[in-house]
Design an enzyme around this catalytic site. Structure first.
Site, short mmCIF file in Angstrom:
data_model
loop_
_atom_site.label_atom_id
_atom_site.label_comp_id
_atom_site.label_asym_id
_atom_site.label_seq_id
_atom_site.Cartn_x
_atom_site.Cartn_y
_atom_site.Cartn_z
N ASP A 14 0.86 -1.17 0.00
CA ASP A 14 0.00 0.00 0.00
C ASP A 14 0.90 1.23 0.00
OD1 ASP A 14 -2.38 1.58 0.33
OD2 ASP A 14 -1.89 1.76 2.46
N ASP A 16 -0.06 5.07 1.04
CA ASP A 16 -0.19 6.02 2.15
C ASP A 16 -0.10 5.32 3.49
OD1 ASP A 16 -0.79 8.27 0.40
OD2 ASP A 16 -2.71 7.30 0.06
N GLY A 64 -7.88 3.53 3.17
CA GLY A 64 -7.61 2.40 2.27
C GLY A 64 -8.66 2.17 1.21
N ARG A 67 -12.06 6.54 -3.07
CA ARG A 67 -12.62 7.78 -2.55
C ARG A 67 -14.15 7.74 -2.44
NH1 ARG A 67 -11.28 11.86 -6.52
NH2 ARG A 67 -9.18 11.11 -6.14
N SER A 142 -5.65 5.30 -4.47
CA SER A 142 -5.51 6.69 -4.87
C SER A 142 -5.30 6.85 -6.37
CB SER A 142 -4.34 7.34 -4.13
OG SER A 142 -4.10 8.65 -4.59
N ASN A 144 -3.99 9.49 -7.40
CA ASN A 144 -2.80 10.34 -7.41
C ASN A 144 -1.53 9.55 -7.08
OD1 ASN A 144 -4.55 12.67 -7.72
ND2 ASN A 144 -4.99 12.47 -5.54
N ASP A 200 -1.33 -0.61 6.18
CA ASP A 200 -1.58 0.04 7.47
C ASP A 200 -3.07 0.23 7.71
OD1 ASP A 200 -1.84 2.11 5.47
OD2 ASP A 200 -1.79 3.56 7.12
#
Length: 249
Positions: A14, A16, A64, A67, A142, A144, A200
């Protein structure tokens, strides 16, 4: 191999909170967007304003997840249903997509202002994997993701990226469904049983467990080791450097 079972042949990460120090930025962006929306809702119907909790609500409903899924899940927790809207809804439009677009505008501004840093322990672990010739992928909800990898200076450490753009194009269900991790394993040519997932987020750990991966590593940055294990983590570390040092519990 590098702190994990010898059967592991590929490593799926992952973004972030595992590789980059951007999870707190995302939490702040979600809070900014939802608090603005919730204040407006309180003004509309006279109900008390109860702010978004950047720890409990973030971990439970949005961390996770894609959006739109996170937006829907949190709204449902408050008994709010909105029209889905469309991808080109103006940020802040009273739709699921409009709220998600507002969050995205905020997080991009925050990232531009604060920059992106990778966790040193994660970078060290990635270099060890690359030096050993072991395949590596990023799996993130994401859209991004690639920009963040480039900003952190770690984009060249991965052979495969399965992000929100890929998931949308390939119609892959988001975490906690295992689809994006399974897609990354296929692209690396490795069976899930021989791949490790590093997460996480509780939804991400559940995704790795649902996919039948050989090892699911929970990365505990915020003191939720018990929850990570409960959602399916085989082992929990505070930082990937712990695996290099043989400190994984």
């Amino acid at each position: 191999m590098l702190g994990l079972p010898d059967t592991i042949r590929a490593y799926l990460f992952d973004l972030d909170g595992v590789l980059t120090q951007t999870a707190t930025v995302h939490a702040a962006a979600w809070k900014d967007m939802f608090d603005s929306f919730l204040r407006e809702e309180a003004g509309r119907d006279g109900t008390p304003f109860v702010p978004f909790d950047a720890t409990a609500d973030y971990d439970t409903y949005v961390d996770g997840r894609p959006r739109q899924d996170g937006t829907r899940a949190f709204l449902a927790s408050r008994g709010i249903r909105l029209p889905e809207g469309s991808d080109d809804d103006a940020p802040g439009t009273r739709t699921v997509r409009g709220l998600g677009n507002a969050k995205n505008v905020t997080v991009l501004a925050m990232i531009k202002e604060r920059g992106v840093r990778a966790y040193p322990g994660s970078v060290a672990y990635l270099h060890r994997l690359r030096d050993a010739g072991l395949p590596r992928a990023v799996v993130s909800s994401s859209a991004n993701c690639r920009d963040v990898l480039r900003a952190a200076g770690i984009d060249e450490l991965f052979e495969v990226v399965v992000d929100g753009v890929v998931a949308h194009r390939e119609e892959l269900a988001g975490k906690p469904a295992p689809d994006t991790y399974l897609a990354a394993a296929r692209l690396l040519g490795v069976e899930p049983a021989h791949a490790a997932v590093f997460e996480d987020a509780l939804a991400g750990v559940a995704s790795g467990r649902a996919g039948g991966f050989g090892c699911v590593v929970g990365v505990d940055r915020v003191g939720q080791a018990g929850e990570l294990r409960a959602h399916g983590a085989d082992t929990v570390v505070r930082d990937l450097a712990d695996l290099l040092a043989g400190e994984a519990p």
